[in-house]
Design a protein around this motif. Structure first.
Motif, PDB file in Angstrom:
ATOM      1  N   GLN A 163     -11.877  50.374 -38.131  1.00 17.41           N
ATOM      2  CA  GLN A 163     -12.526  50.264 -39.442  1.00 17.41           C
ATOM      3  C   GLN A 163     -13.394  49.013 -39.517  1.00 17.41           C
ATOM      4  N   ARG A 164     -12.867  47.898 -39.000  1.00 20.03           N
ATOM      5  CA  ARG A 164     -13.647  46.652 -38.995  1.00 20.03           C
ATOM      6  C   ARG A 164     -14.884  46.803 -38.130  1.00 20.03           C
ATOM      7  N   CYS A 165     -14.751  47.430 -36.963  1.00 18.22           N
ATOM      8  CA  CYS A 165     -15.906  47.633 -36.083  1.00 18.22           C
ATOM      9  C   CYS A 165     -16.957  48.508 -36.755  1.00 18.22           C
ATOM     10  N   ARG A 166     -16.494  49.526 -37.459  1.00 14.87           N
ATOM     11  CA  ARG A 166     -17.439  50.404 -38.155  1.00 14.87           C
ATOM     12  C   ARG A 166     -18.266  49.622 -39.172  1.00 14.87           C
ATOM     13  N   SER A 167     -17.630  48.659 -39.837  1.00 15.52           N
ATOM     14  CA  SER A 167     -18.359  47.863 -40.834  1.00 15.52           C
ATOM     15  C   SER A 167     -19.425  46.976 -40.204  1.00 15.52           C
ATOM     16  N   LEU A 168     -19.327  46.736 -38.900  1.00 16.50           N
ATOM     17  CA  LEU A 168     -20.297  45.888 -38.210  1.00 16.50           C
ATOM     18  C   LEU A 168     -21.510  46.669 -37.724  1.00 16.50           C
ATOM     19  N   LEU A 169     -21.401  48.002 -37.678  1.00 17.17           N
ATOM     20  CA  LEU A 169     -22.439  48.835 -37.078  1.00 17.17           C
ATOM     21  C   LEU A 169     -23.582  49.119 -38.030  1.00 17.17           C
ATOM     22  N   THR A 170     -24.766  49.293 -37.456  1.00 18.53           N
ATOM     23  CA  THR A 170     -25.869  49.890 -38.185  1.00 18.53           C
ATOM     24  C   THR A 170     -25.574  51.376 -38.336  1.00 18.53           C
ATOM     25  N   PRO A 171     -26.130  52.080 -39.346  1.00 19.21           N
ATOM     26  CA  PRO A 171     -25.888  53.527 -39.463  1.00 19.21           C
ATOM     27  C   PRO A 171     -26.237  54.251 -38.161  1.00 19.21           C
ATOM     28  N   GLY A 172     -25.291  55.065 -37.697  1.00 19.67           N
ATOM     29  CA  GLY A 172     -25.485  55.768 -36.434  1.00 19.67           C
ATOM     30  C   GLY A 172     -25.143  54.950 -35.211  1.00 19.67           C
ATOM     31  N   GLY A 173     -24.613  53.720 -35.404  1.00 19.24           N
ATOM     32  CA  GLY A 173     -24.270  52.858 -34.282  1.00 19.24           C
ATOM     33  C   GLY A 173     -23.046  53.349 -33.528  1.00 19.24           C
ATOM     34  N   TRP A 174     -22.800  52.734 -32.373  1.00 18.46           N
ATOM     35  CA  TRP A 174     -21.749  53.181 -31.461  1.00 18.46           C
ATOM     36  C   TRP A 174     -20.650  52.136 -31.324  1.00 18.46           C
ATOM     37  N   ILE A 175     -19.426  52.622 -31.141  1.00 19.28           N
ATOM     38  CA  ILE A 175     -18.313  51.790 -30.705  1.00 19.28           C
ATOM     39  C   ILE A 175     -17.864  52.320 -29.350  1.00 19.28           C
ATOM     40  N   ILE A 176     -17.848  51.476 -28.342  1.00 27.18           N
ATOM     41  CA  ILE A 176     -17.372  51.870 -27.018  1.00 27.18           C
ATOM     42  C   ILE A 176     -16.030  51.182 -26.787  1.00 27.18           C
ATOM     43  N   VAL A 177     -15.005  52.004 -26.507  1.00 32.36           N
ATOM     44  CA  VAL A 177     -13.632  51.518 -26.448  1.00 32.36           C
ATOM     45  C   VAL A 177     -13.047  51.813 -25.075  1.00 32.36           C
ATOM     46  N   GLU A 178     -12.449  50.782 -24.450  1.00 34.83           N
ATOM     47  CA  GLU A 178     -11.657  51.014 -23.250  1.00 34.83           C
ATOM     48  C   GLU A 178     -10.216  51.239 -23.678  1.00 34.83           C
ATOM     49  N   VAL A 179      -9.611  52.336 -23.187  1.00 35.61           N
ATOM     50  CA  VAL A 179      -8.294  52.754 -23.647  1.00 35.61           C
ATOM     51  C   VAL A 179      -7.347  52.928 -22.465  1.00 35.61           C
ATOM     52  N   ASP A 180      -6.104  53.250 -22.788  1.00 39.41           N
ATOM     53  CA  ASP A 180      -5.120  53.539 -21.764  1.00 39.41           C
ATOM     54  C   ASP A 180      -5.472  54.850 -21.065  1.00 39.41           C
ATOM     55  N   THR A 181      -5.136  54.945 -19.801  1.00 40.12           N
ATOM     56  CA  THR A 181      -5.496  56.146 -19.043  1.00 40.12           C
ATOM     57  C   THR A 181      -4.644  57.353 -19.415  1.00 40.12           C
ATOM     58  N   ARG A 182      -3.523  57.148 -20.111  1.00 37.15           N
ATOM     59  CA  ARG A 182      -2.702  58.261 -20.578  1.00 37.15           C
ATOM     60  C   ARG A 182      -3.231  58.715 -21.927  1.00 37.15           C
ATOM     61  N   PRO A 183      -3.842  59.903 -22.005  1.00 40.36           N
ATOM     62  CA  PRO A 183      -4.586  60.298 -23.206  1.00 40.36           C
ATOM     63  C   PRO A 183      -3.792  60.245 -24.502  1.00 40.36           C
ATOM     64  N   THR A 184      -2.549  60.671 -24.492  1.00 44.08           N
ATOM     65  CA  THR A 184      -1.779  60.745 -25.744  1.00 44.08           C
ATOM     66  C   THR A 184      -0.922  59.512 -26.000  1.00 44.08           C
ATOM     67  N   TRP A 185      -0.999  58.538 -25.124  1.00 44.80           N
ATOM     68  CA  TRP A 185      -0.140  57.362 -25.246  1.00 44.80           C
ATOM     69  C   TRP A 185      -0.542  56.518 -26.453  1.00 44.80           C
ATOM     70  N   HIS A 186       0.441  56.084 -27.204  1.00 38.71           N
ATOM     71  CA  HIS A 186       0.191  55.160 -28.320  1.00 38.71           C
ATOM     72  C   HIS A 186       1.486  54.414 -28.575  1.00 38.71           C
TER      73      HIS A 186
END
Length: 419
Positions: A339-362
């Motif tokens: 949510q904080r990252c979204r507030s930093l973006l211009t309309p239509g901007g991108w967030i690129i996230v590096e995540v865990d390799t296990r897709p459903t892991w949280h």
């Protein structure tokens, strides 16, 4: 002839955990905040004893027994701050038009020269504080009710309102130099940094050495071994060698997807900011570690020391926000970070996230960062999360999944703001 105060009053309260410096508790425990409050009181008392003011009064709320050396004690009135200020001036056993100076317990950086300031024949003196209040007020009159009644306290306009009241009463007023009150953690850090000789500053340094994770990251980026301490938890490895090196081929795949300008949050030693610059993409790195910022700048890249929750440059105008190396999970609230990252973006901007390799892991764990046996951070929440989990968390935020990819044992996804 110098006209200095003849009586000085310190308005303060017993430093009990949970009852003093409560706004510092976003950074410190209630007991630690009370320790800082006690140190601030003692620093202020040292300055009062070093002044030439002959009579010193402690207007105290609570048990004053640890703070009475060299002071008369006056019990604070019960009520609003206005009531307590009126009482402090009205309840003093005074003679004639003695000059009475009152200070609080929030400015340990005061010194005797400020307290001994020449009133230059004025009816009152007023020391404004940087947050809009005032740190000191001095009066010749005992008619304090007219001075303080009805003034709205603890606002950004209190100081100016108090000055206007004094002038409306026909008083001549001398302004003392402004000081910074210690209310928030940033105020405490500011004063501690600029006045290292204070007891307050030494206590602040002792507390933050054992609690601030950025100091442990400083050691990591300076070459000391650091690890996460979380028994039984699966936490993100601290890959200092990779973070401190140049961007590798996998990082370059991220660079190729960035739309400028780029904000790299948790930039570390700046490998991505450097790579973006070399690709002709304007970028700024942000990190809480001072060493990380210094190393990034040494690469010829732009970086600033800040936290994600602080005000950042050009909010709402960034083309891409980067969250590399699992940074989306630091602090344990992935949705809040997105949510904080979204507030930093211009309309239509991108967030690129590096995540865990296990897709459903949280999975969220409480961890400590440990540099050696003597230094460790306070516990912080750290979440490892996979592509599917981030996709699910992003949906209510109007963030659309544009791309998912894996390379070299690392996983990423790109999100785009819908508006």
């Amino acid at each position: 002839m110098i006209e200095r105060a003849e009586i000085v009053v310190m308005l303060a309260k017993e430093p009990k955990p949970g009852l003093v410096k409560t706004r510092l508790q976003s950074r410190f425990t209630s007991a630690e905040a009370a320790q800082l409050a006690a140190a601030a009181v003692r620093d202020s008392q040292r300055a009062l004893r070093a002044s030439r003011i002959p009579r010193r009064i402690l207007c105290w709320d609570g048990d004053p027994s640890d703070f009475t050396d060299g002071f008369e004690v006056l019990t604070q009135r019960i009520g609003t701050l206005n009531d307590r200020l009126i009482g402090a001036f009205s309840d003093i056993d005074r003679h004639g038009s003695e000059r009475v100076l009152l200070i609080g317990m929030d400015t340990p950086q005061i010194h005797s020269a400020l307290l001994d300031a020449d009133w230059e024949g004025c009816d009152a003196v007023l020391g404004l504080s940087e947050d809009g209040g005032f740190w000191a007020i001095g009066l010749r009159t005992s008619d304090a009710a007219r001075v303080f009644a009805g003034i709205e306290m603890s606002t950004a306009r209190t100081g100016s309102a108090q000055l206007a009241r004094l002038l409306s009463l026909g008083y001549s007023v001398k302004l003392l130099p402004p000081l910074r009150d210690i209310d928030e953690p940033l105020d405490a850090a500011h004063v501690a940094d600029r006045y290292p000789g204070l007891e307050f500053s030494r206590r602040h340094a002792a507390l933050t050495r054992a609690s601030r994770p950025e100091l442990i990251f400083d050691q990591l980026y300076a070459g000391s071994p650091v690890h996460t301490d979380a028994p039984g938890a699966c936490v993100l490895p601290l890959e200092a060698r990779r973070w401190c090196g140049r961007a590798d081929d996998i990082d370059q795949l991220v660079v190729s997807r960035c739309r400028g300008p780029v904000l790299d949050l948790g930039c570390g030693p700046g490998r991505m900011v450097q790579a973006l610059n070399e690709a002709g993409v304007a970028a700024l790195g942000v990190d809480m570690s001072a060493i990380a910022v210094t190393v990034t700048r040494s690469r010829g890249a732009l970086a600033m020391q800040a936290r994600l929750t602080e005000r950042l440059p050009a909010e709402g105008r960034w083309g891409t926000v980067l969250l590399m190396d699992g940074n989306v999970g630091i602090d344990g609230d992935v949705a809040a970070v997105l949510q904080r990252c979204r507030s930093l973006l211009t309309p239509g901007g991108w967030i690129i996230v590096e995540v865990d390799t296990r897709p459903t892991w949280h999975q969220t764990r409480r961890v400590r960062l440990t540099a050696d046996r003597a230094q460790y951070s306070a516990e912080l929440a750290w979440t490892r999360t996979g592509i599917a989990a981030v996709r699910w968390l992003a949906a209510p935020l109007d963030l659309l999944v544009v791309e998912e990819w894996t390379a070299g044992g690392r996983a990423f996804l790109s999100l785009q703001s819908a508006t």
